[in-house]
Write a protein that holds these residues in place. Sequence first.
Motif, PDB file in Angstrom:
ATOM      1  N   PHE A 112       0.529  -1.404   0.218  1.00 36.35           N
ATOM      2  CA  PHE A 112      -0.073  -0.371   0.183  1.00 36.35           C
ATOM      3  C   PHE A 112       1.060   1.465  -0.372  1.00 36.35           C
ATOM      4  O   PHE A 112       2.214   1.278   0.632  1.00 36.35           O
ATOM      5  CB  PHE A 112      -0.972   0.031   1.237  1.00 36.35           C
ATOM      6  N   ASP A 113      -0.023   2.101  -0.947  1.00 36.34           N
ATOM      7  CA  ASP A 113       1.419   3.411  -0.753  1.00 36.34           C
ATOM      8  C   ASP A 113      -0.072   4.469  -0.595  1.00 36.34           C
ATOM      9  O   ASP A 113      -0.882   4.677  -1.756  1.00 36.34           O
ATOM     10  CB  ASP A 113       2.085   3.620  -1.830  1.00 36.34           C
ATOM     11  N   ILE A 114       0.181   5.141   0.460  1.00 36.74           N
ATOM     12  CA  ILE A 114      -0.911   6.081   1.087  1.00 36.74           C
ATOM     13  C   ILE A 114      -0.126   7.185   0.949  1.00 36.74           C
ATOM     14  O   ILE A 114       0.379   7.806   1.676  1.00 36.74           O
ATOM     15  CB  ILE A 114      -1.721   5.547   1.921  1.00 36.74           C
ATOM     16  N   GLU A 115      -1.391   8.054   0.344  1.00 36.59           N
ATOM     17  CA  GLU A 115      -1.131  10.476   0.014  1.00 36.59           C
ATOM     18  C   GLU A 115      -2.100  10.608   0.706  1.00 36.59           C
ATOM     19  O   GLU A 115      -3.384  10.444   0.543  1.00 36.59           O
ATOM     20  CB  GLU A 115      -0.602  10.640  -1.525  1.00 36.59           C
ATOM     21  N   LEU A 116      -1.319  10.847   1.672  1.00 40.37           N
ATOM     22  CA  LEU A 116      -2.859  12.164   2.676  1.00 40.37           C
ATOM     23  C   LEU A 116      -2.233  13.454   3.382  1.00 40.37           C
ATOM     24  O   LEU A 116      -0.971  13.694   3.252  1.00 40.37           O
ATOM     25  CB  LEU A 116      -3.273  11.171   3.704  1.00 40.37           C
ATOM     26  N   ALA A 117      -3.061  14.654   3.656  1.00 43.72           N
ATOM     27  CA  ALA A 117      -2.771  15.340   4.067  1.00 43.72           C
ATOM     28  C   ALA A 117      -3.009  15.295   5.510  1.00 43.72           C
ATOM     29  O   ALA A 117      -4.183  15.454   5.752  1.00 43.72           O
ATOM     30  CB  ALA A 117      -3.915  16.678   3.388  1.00 43.72           C
ATOM     31  N   SER A 118      -2.198  15.787   6.549  1.00 42.76           N
ATOM     32  CA  SER A 118      -1.993  16.145   7.436  1.00 42.76           C
ATOM     33  C   SER A 118      -1.369  17.186   8.141  1.00 42.76           C
ATOM     34  O   SER A 118      -0.843  18.231   7.376  1.00 42.76           O
ATOM     35  CB  SER A 118      -1.885  14.757   7.793  1.00 42.76           C
ATOM     36  N   LYS A 119      -1.975  18.278   9.205  1.00 40.94           N
ATOM     37  CA  LYS A 119      -0.653  19.184  10.240  1.00 40.94           C
ATOM     38  C   LYS A 119      -0.932  18.798  11.310  1.00 40.94           C
ATOM     39  O   LYS A 119      -0.408  20.390  12.154  1.00 40.94           O
ATOM     40  CB  LYS A 119      -2.369  20.489   9.513  1.00 40.94           C
ATOM     41  N   TYR A 120      -0.682  17.731  11.571  1.00 44.37           N
ATOM     42  CA  TYR A 120      -0.352  17.825  13.186  1.00 44.37           C
ATOM     43  C   TYR A 120       1.239  17.378  13.712  1.00 44.37           C
ATOM     44  O   TYR A 120       1.738  16.386  12.858  1.00 44.37           O
ATOM     45  CB  TYR A 120      -1.228  16.639  13.503  1.00 44.37           C
ATOM     46  N   GLU A 185       1.184  24.315  12.550  1.00 48.71           N
ATOM     47  CA  GLU A 185      -0.229  23.790  12.319  1.00 48.71           C
ATOM     48  C   GLU A 185       0.058  23.792  11.074  1.00 48.71           C
ATOM     49  O   GLU A 185      -1.493  24.435  10.504  1.00 48.71           O
ATOM     50  CB  GLU A 185      -1.151  23.649  13.496  1.00 48.71           C
ATOM     51  N   THR A 186       0.144  23.439   9.833  1.00 46.81           N
ATOM     52  CA  THR A 186      -0.377  23.836   8.482  1.00 46.81           C
ATOM     53  C   THR A 186      -0.331  22.206   7.693  1.00 46.81           C
ATOM     54  O   THR A 186       0.843  21.677   8.120  1.00 46.81           O
ATOM     55  CB  THR A 186       1.214  24.694   7.684  1.00 46.81           C
ATOM     56  N   TYR A 187      -1.214  22.917   6.874  1.00 44.19           N
ATOM     57  CA  TYR A 187      -1.524  20.871   5.986  1.00 44.19           C
ATOM     58  C   TYR A 187      -0.559  20.487   5.351  1.00 44.19           C
ATOM     59  O   TYR A 187      -0.004  21.682   3.892  1.00 44.19           O
ATOM     60  CB  TYR A 187      -3.186  20.707   5.380  1.00 44.19           C
ATOM     61  N   LYS A 188       0.438  19.156   5.091  1.00 41.53           N
ATOM     62  CA  LYS A 188       1.338  19.011   4.265  1.00 41.53           C
ATOM     63  C   LYS A 188       0.784  17.599   3.242  1.00 41.53           C
ATOM     64  O   LYS A 188       0.249  16.934   4.161  1.00 41.53           O
ATOM     65  CB  LYS A 188       2.751  19.587   4.766  1.00 41.53           C
ATOM     66  N   LEU A 189       0.914  17.151   2.828  1.00 42.20           N
ATOM     67  CA  LEU A 189       0.945  16.088   1.987  1.00 42.20           C
ATOM     68  C   LEU A 189       2.547  15.135   1.840  1.00 42.20           C
ATOM     69  O   LEU A 189       3.430  15.641   2.801  1.00 42.20           O
ATOM     70  CB  LEU A 189       0.919  16.144   0.704  1.00 42.20           C
ATOM     71  N   ILE A 190       1.612  13.540   3.083  1.00 42.14           N
ATOM     72  CA  ILE A 190       2.293  13.537   3.620  1.00 42.14           C
ATOM     73  C   ILE A 190       2.437  11.578   3.025  1.00 42.14           C
ATOM     74  O   ILE A 190       1.170  11.145   2.247  1.00 42.14           O
ATOM     75  CB  ILE A 190       2.568  12.838   5.231  1.00 42.14           C
ATOM     76  N   THR A 191       3.480  10.794   2.719  1.00 40.88           N
ATOM     77  CA  THR A 191       2.943   9.064   1.800  1.00 40.88           C
ATOM     78  C   THR A 191       3.256   8.895   3.691  1.00 40.88           C
ATOM     79  O   THR A 191       4.398   8.448   3.810  1.00 40.88           O
ATOM     80  CB  THR A 191       3.910   9.303   1.207  1.00 40.88           C
ATOM     81  N   ARG A 192       2.596   7.419   3.152  1.00 37.27           N
ATOM     82  CA  ARG A 192       2.796   6.589   4.590  1.00 37.27           C
ATOM     83  C   ARG A 192       2.475   4.725   3.493  1.00 37.27           C
ATOM     84  O   ARG A 192       1.917   4.519   2.448  1.00 37.27           O
ATOM     85  CB  ARG A 192       2.013   5.974   5.612  1.00 37.27           C
ATOM     86  N   SER A 193       3.925   3.828   3.629  1.00 39.20           N
ATOM     87  CA  SER A 193       3.768   2.233   2.964  1.00 39.20           C
ATOM     88  C   SER A 193       4.310   1.409   3.553  1.00 39.20           C
ATOM     89  O   SER A 193       4.745   1.727   4.914  1.00 39.20           O
ATOM     90  CB  SER A 193       4.804   3.176   1.220  1.00 39.20           C
ATOM     91  N   ASN A 194       4.276   0.107   3.250  1.00 42.40           N
ATOM     92  CA  ASN A 194       4.490  -0.696   4.309  1.00 42.40           C
ATOM     93  C   ASN A 194       5.351  -1.699   2.663  1.00 42.40           C
ATOM     94  O   ASN A 194       5.647  -2.590   2.426  1.00 42.40           O
ATOM     95  CB  ASN A 194       3.349  -1.626   4.739  1.00 42.40           C
ATOM     96  N   ALA A 195       6.568  -1.167   1.999  1.00 40.80           N
ATOM     97  CA  ALA A 195       7.294  -1.424   0.890  1.00 40.80           C
ATOM     98  C   ALA A 195       8.027  -2.639   1.553  1.00 40.80           C
ATOM     99  O   ALA A 195       8.419  -3.535   0.640  1.00 40.80           O
ATOM    100  CB  ALA A 195       7.851  -0.615   0.621  1.00 40.80           C
ATOM    101  N   GLU A 196       8.299  -1.997   2.344  1.00 40.91           N
ATOM    102  CA  GLU A 196       9.930  -2.596   3.587  1.00 40.91           C
ATOM    103  C   GLU A 196       9.034  -3.878   3.850  1.00 40.91           C
ATOM    104  O   GLU A 196       9.480  -5.300   4.514  1.00 40.91           O
ATOM    105  CB  GLU A 196      10.525  -2.396   3.844  1.00 40.91           C
ATOM    106  N   LYS A 197       7.419  -3.929   4.275  1.00 43.76           N
ATOM    107  CA  LYS A 197       6.847  -5.054   4.949  1.00 43.76           C
ATOM    108  C   LYS A 197       5.286  -5.777   4.679  1.00 43.76           C
ATOM    109  O   LYS A 197       4.494  -5.527   5.034  1.00 43.76           O
ATOM    110  CB  LYS A 197       6.726  -4.850   6.234  1.00 43.76           C
TER     111      LYS A 197
END
Length: 235
Positions: A112-120, A185-197
């Motif tokens: 899974f390669d997930i891109e989402l916007a978070s501000k935290y 506290e400003t929205y940025k795009l981050i990516t999360r992946s399980n490419a190594e697992k």
Amino acid sequence: MKSTLMVMTVLTGSLLTLSACKDNDISSQPGLPYQSNFQQGQDGWIADISDYGVAQDTSMRFKSARTGLPAPLDTTRQSLMLESMNRSDDAFMFLKKKVTGLQPNKDYSLVFDIELASKYSTNSMGIGGSPGGSVWVKAGATGVEPMKEKQNEFYSLNIDKGTQNNDGKDAILLGNVGIGDDQPETYKLITRSNAEKPFTARSNDKGELWLLVGTDSGFEGLTTLYYSQIKVTIN
């Protein structure tokens, strides 16, 4: 004759181009790999929330919508927004989608390669936990539809997605929603992946899998996230 050959060549080239474009648009094809950026719609993703008491139903303030990314990001880009107030200290906001056209009863190794916007901020402080560091991103897949069930006045999932930052049989941890330490506290795009697992899931006897993406929260406050792209490939 030359004119006829030229027309046939142009038509053949156009058909090949259209065919190539269609083949590259994996979001419109059944099965896996799968990818969506939600520009044309929700693409069959269904939003819900679990892991809270029945008495907290109205106070969770859960809502979801297909909407543009928040400023200062590109607001013309569409996303799926999920928001809730975590009154249970264990809320699980999630998206689910059925994919078809797979081989029946077959194990698939998925990334899974997930891109989402978070501000935290990752090291931010909050009630019960950090708004960034204690809200964990999870992804998985199962042959049965993930459903919210009421048992003993509590809403839980019918599958094993694990508790907070722990893996489950049907979903694993990809990281948290933190955008980095000591960030405004400003929205940025981050990516999360399980490419190594890579995660292994078995399709059902109809050749179907239900994809699951969500956040398991230990922060007892309001969380608002925007999923801008979900990509699932076979390892």
